[in-house]
Design a protein around this motif. Sequence first.
Motif, PDB file in Angstrom:
ATOM      1  N   VAL A   1       0.839  -1.198   0.000  1.00  0.00           N
ATOM      2  CA  VAL A   1       0.000   0.000   0.000  1.00  0.00           C
ATOM      3  C   VAL A   1       0.874   1.249   0.000  1.00  0.00           C
ATOM      4  O   VAL A   1       0.658   2.184  -0.794  1.00  0.00           O
ATOM      5  N   GLU A   2       1.878   1.283   0.869  1.00  0.00           N
ATOM      6  CA  GLU A   2       2.764   2.450   0.937  1.00  0.00           C
ATOM      7  C   GLU A   2       3.533   2.640  -0.360  1.00  0.00           C
ATOM      8  O   GLU A   2       3.666   3.769  -0.853  1.00  0.00           O
ATOM      9  N   THR A   3       4.027   1.545  -0.944  1.00  0.00           N
ATOM     10  CA  THR A   3       4.821   1.621  -2.174  1.00  0.00           C
ATOM     11  C   THR A   3       3.965   2.033  -3.364  1.00  0.00           C
ATOM     12  O   THR A   3       4.388   2.853  -4.185  1.00  0.00           O
TER      13      THR A   3
ATOM     14  N   VAL B   1      -8.417  -4.839   2.621  1.00  0.00           N
ATOM     15  CA  VAL B   1      -8.606  -4.904   1.163  1.00  0.00           C
ATOM     16  C   VAL B   1      -9.916  -4.214   0.777  1.00  0.00           C
ATOM     17  O   VAL B   1      -9.958  -3.457  -0.203  1.00  0.00           O
ATOM     18  N   GLY B   2     -10.974  -4.471   1.542  1.00  0.00           N
ATOM     19  CA  GLY B   2     -12.258  -3.820   1.257  1.00  0.00           C
ATOM     20  C   GLY B   2     -12.169  -2.307   1.351  1.00  0.00           C
ATOM     21  O   GLY B   2     -12.702  -1.583   0.493  1.00  0.00           O
ATOM     22  N   GLN B   3     -11.489  -1.820   2.365  1.00  0.00           N
ATOM     23  CA  GLN B   3     -11.334  -0.374   2.527  1.00  0.00           C
ATOM     24  C   GLN B   3     -10.434   0.201   1.432  1.00  0.00           C
ATOM     25  O   GLN B   3     -10.703   1.285   0.916  1.00  0.00           O
ATOM     26  N   LEU B   4      -9.383  -0.515   1.067  1.00  0.00           N
ATOM     27  CA  LEU B   4      -8.498  -0.037  -0.008  1.00  0.00           C
ATOM     28  C   LEU B   4      -9.251   0.008  -1.327  1.00  0.00           C
ATOM     29  O   LEU B   4      -9.032   0.915  -2.146  1.00  0.00           O
ATOM     30  N   GLN B   5     -10.151  -0.943  -1.535  1.00  0.00           N
ATOM     31  CA  GLN B   5     -10.986  -0.918  -2.741  1.00  0.00           C
ATOM     32  C   GLN B   5     -11.805   0.369  -2.781  1.00  0.00           C
ATOM     33  O   GLN B   5     -11.899   1.026  -3.816  1.00  0.00           O
ATOM     34  N   LYS B   6     -12.386   0.742  -1.647  1.00  0.00           N
ATOM     35  CA  LYS B   6     -13.182   1.976  -1.577  1.00  0.00           C
ATOM     36  C   LYS B   6     -12.311   3.201  -1.842  1.00  0.00           C
ATOM     37  O   LYS B   6     -12.734   4.145  -2.517  1.00  0.00           O
ATOM     38  N   LEU B   7     -11.113   3.208  -1.294  1.00  0.00           N
ATOM     39  CA  LEU B   7     -10.227   4.368  -1.436  1.00  0.00           C
ATOM     40  C   LEU B   7      -9.677   4.533  -2.847  1.00  0.00           C
ATOM     41  O   LEU B   7      -9.466   5.649  -3.306  1.00  0.00           O
ATOM     42  N   THR B   8      -9.426   3.412  -3.525  1.00  0.00           N
ATOM     43  CA  THR B   8      -8.743   3.478  -4.824  1.00  0.00           C
ATOM     44  C   THR B   8      -9.643   3.183  -6.013  1.00  0.00           C
ATOM     45  O   THR B   8      -9.273   3.496  -7.149  1.00  0.00           O
ATOM     46  N   GLY B   9     -10.785   2.552  -5.773  1.00  0.00           N
ATOM     47  CA  GLY B   9     -11.648   2.148  -6.878  1.00  0.00           C
ATOM     48  C   GLY B   9     -11.166   0.890  -7.587  1.00  0.00           C
ATOM     49  O   GLY B   9     -11.736   0.478  -8.588  1.00  0.00           O
TER      50      GLY B   9
ATOM     51  N   PRO C   1     -10.880  -3.037  -7.918  1.00  0.00           N
ATOM     52  CA  PRO C   1     -11.616  -4.192  -7.384  1.00  0.00           C
ATOM     53  C   PRO C   1     -10.753  -5.053  -6.461  1.00  0.00           C
ATOM     54  O   PRO C   1      -9.544  -5.225  -6.694  1.00  0.00           O
ATOM     55  N   ALA C   2     -11.383  -5.601  -5.425  1.00  0.00           N
ATOM     56  CA  ALA C   2     -10.663  -6.411  -4.442  1.00  0.00           C
ATOM     57  C   ALA C   2      -9.885  -7.564  -5.070  1.00  0.00           C
ATOM     58  O   ALA C   2      -8.727  -7.788  -4.694  1.00  0.00           O
ATOM     59  N   PRO C   3     -10.451  -8.320  -6.046  1.00  0.00           N
ATOM     60  CA  PRO C   3      -9.650  -9.397  -6.651  1.00  0.00           C
ATOM     61  C   PRO C   3      -8.361  -8.877  -7.299  1.00  0.00           C
ATOM     62  O   PRO C   3      -7.313  -9.514  -7.196  1.00  0.00           O
ATOM     63  N   ASP C   4      -8.439  -7.710  -7.925  1.00  0.00           N
ATOM     64  CA  ASP C   4      -7.245  -7.121  -8.546  1.00  0.00           C
ATOM     65  C   ASP C   4      -6.221  -6.722  -7.494  1.00  0.00           C
ATOM     66  O   ASP C   4      -5.009  -6.878  -7.694  1.00  0.00           O
ATOM     67  N   LEU C   5      -6.697  -6.191  -6.371  1.00  0.00           N
ATOM     68  CA  LEU C   5      -5.782  -5.814  -5.287  1.00  0.00           C
ATOM     69  C   LEU C   5      -5.082  -7.049  -4.723  1.00  0.00           C
ATOM     70  O   LEU C   5      -3.870  -7.025  -4.486  1.00  0.00           O
ATOM     71  N   LEU C   6      -5.834  -8.128  -4.532  1.00  0.00           N
ATOM     72  CA  LEU C   6      -5.236  -9.350  -3.995  1.00  0.00           C
ATOM     73  C   LEU C   6      -4.221  -9.947  -4.970  1.00  0.00           C
ATOM     74  O   LEU C   6      -3.159 -10.419  -4.560  1.00  0.00           O
TER      75      LEU C   6
ATOM     76  N   LEU D   1      -5.298 -14.085  -4.273  1.00  0.00           N
ATOM     77  CA  LEU D   1      -3.949 -13.905  -3.741  1.00  0.00           C
ATOM     78  C   LEU D   1      -3.048 -15.025  -4.265  1.00  0.00           C
ATOM     79  O   LEU D   1      -1.909 -14.775  -4.685  1.00  0.00           O
ATOM     80  N   ALA D   2      -3.577 -16.254  -4.275  1.00  0.00           N
ATOM     81  CA  ALA D   2      -2.809 -17.388  -4.818  1.00  0.00           C
ATOM     82  C   ALA D   2      -2.482 -17.156  -6.283  1.00  0.00           C
ATOM     83  O   ALA D   2      -1.357 -17.408  -6.729  1.00  0.00           O
ATOM     84  N   LYS D   3      -3.445 -16.648  -7.050  1.00  0.00           N
ATOM     85  CA  LYS D   3      -3.190 -16.360  -8.471  1.00  0.00           C
ATOM     86  C   LYS D   3      -2.080 -15.328  -8.613  1.00  0.00           C
ATOM     87  O   LYS D   3      -1.188 -15.457  -9.447  1.00  0.00           O
ATOM     88  N   GLY D   4      -2.115 -14.299  -7.789  1.00  0.00           N
ATOM     89  CA  GLY D   4      -1.056 -13.293  -7.822  1.00  0.00           C
ATOM     90  C   GLY D   4       0.299 -13.871  -7.480  1.00  0.00           C
ATOM     91  O   GLY D   4       1.313 -13.528  -8.099  1.00  0.00           O
ATOM     92  N   LEU D   5       0.333 -14.774  -6.498  1.00  0.00           N
ATOM     93  CA  LEU D   5       1.591 -15.448  -6.157  1.00  0.00           C
ATOM     94  C   LEU D   5       2.098 -16.275  -7.338  1.00  0.00           C
ATOM     95  O   LEU D   5       3.299 -16.295  -7.622  1.00  0.00           O
TER      96      LEU D   5
END
Length: 180
Positions: free
Chosen positions: A13-15, A52-60, A62-67, A142-146
């Motif tokens: 998130v910071e990066t 993740v839910g809150q970050l979705q709200k802040l950034t627009g 989608p949660a799956p993309d964030l994970l 998250l597994a897909k991202g890994l």
Amino acid sequence: MKGIIFTEFMDLVETTFGYSVANVLLDGCDLPSGGAYTSVGTYDHQEILTLVGQLQKLTGTPAPDLLEAYGKFLFPKLAVQMASMSLAFDGALDLLLSLESIIHKEVLKLYPDAELPSFDVKKINDNEILMEYRSCRPFAHLAKGLIDGCGEYYQETLSVSMKHINTEAEFVTLITVRQL
């Protein structure tokens, strides 16, 4: 869940979004831990879902993309830990085929209380595997991202597709990985 999952998420998130977004994120969540994480601590997985839910709200985003983005970000850091345990693999598919038989066994030696997802991995042919992800937690993305991060780490092009299977007892996802 182990604290490293939380500390690395906050690092992402910071990066990616900056310190101000990280602060707003933590301030906007009512977390039992207060958002104070250590890499060796253990925390309820609901906290990462809240973040993740809150970050979705802040950034627009989608949660799956964030994970998935988080998984890609996290993999190189986990690869360093695998190297420190003298775990080496010939490539992405070799590593993925070894998740249960080698990697998770080694993780449980270090963290006996870790609650890991299970992966039933079958080799289809030299360039394709089928993975069945099972967990009490909804982290297939998250597994897909890994997996995507694993491909990047080994400089291999992977095609990853997912099919979610509804069950009442746990989260099950079939993940097909093809090396292109």
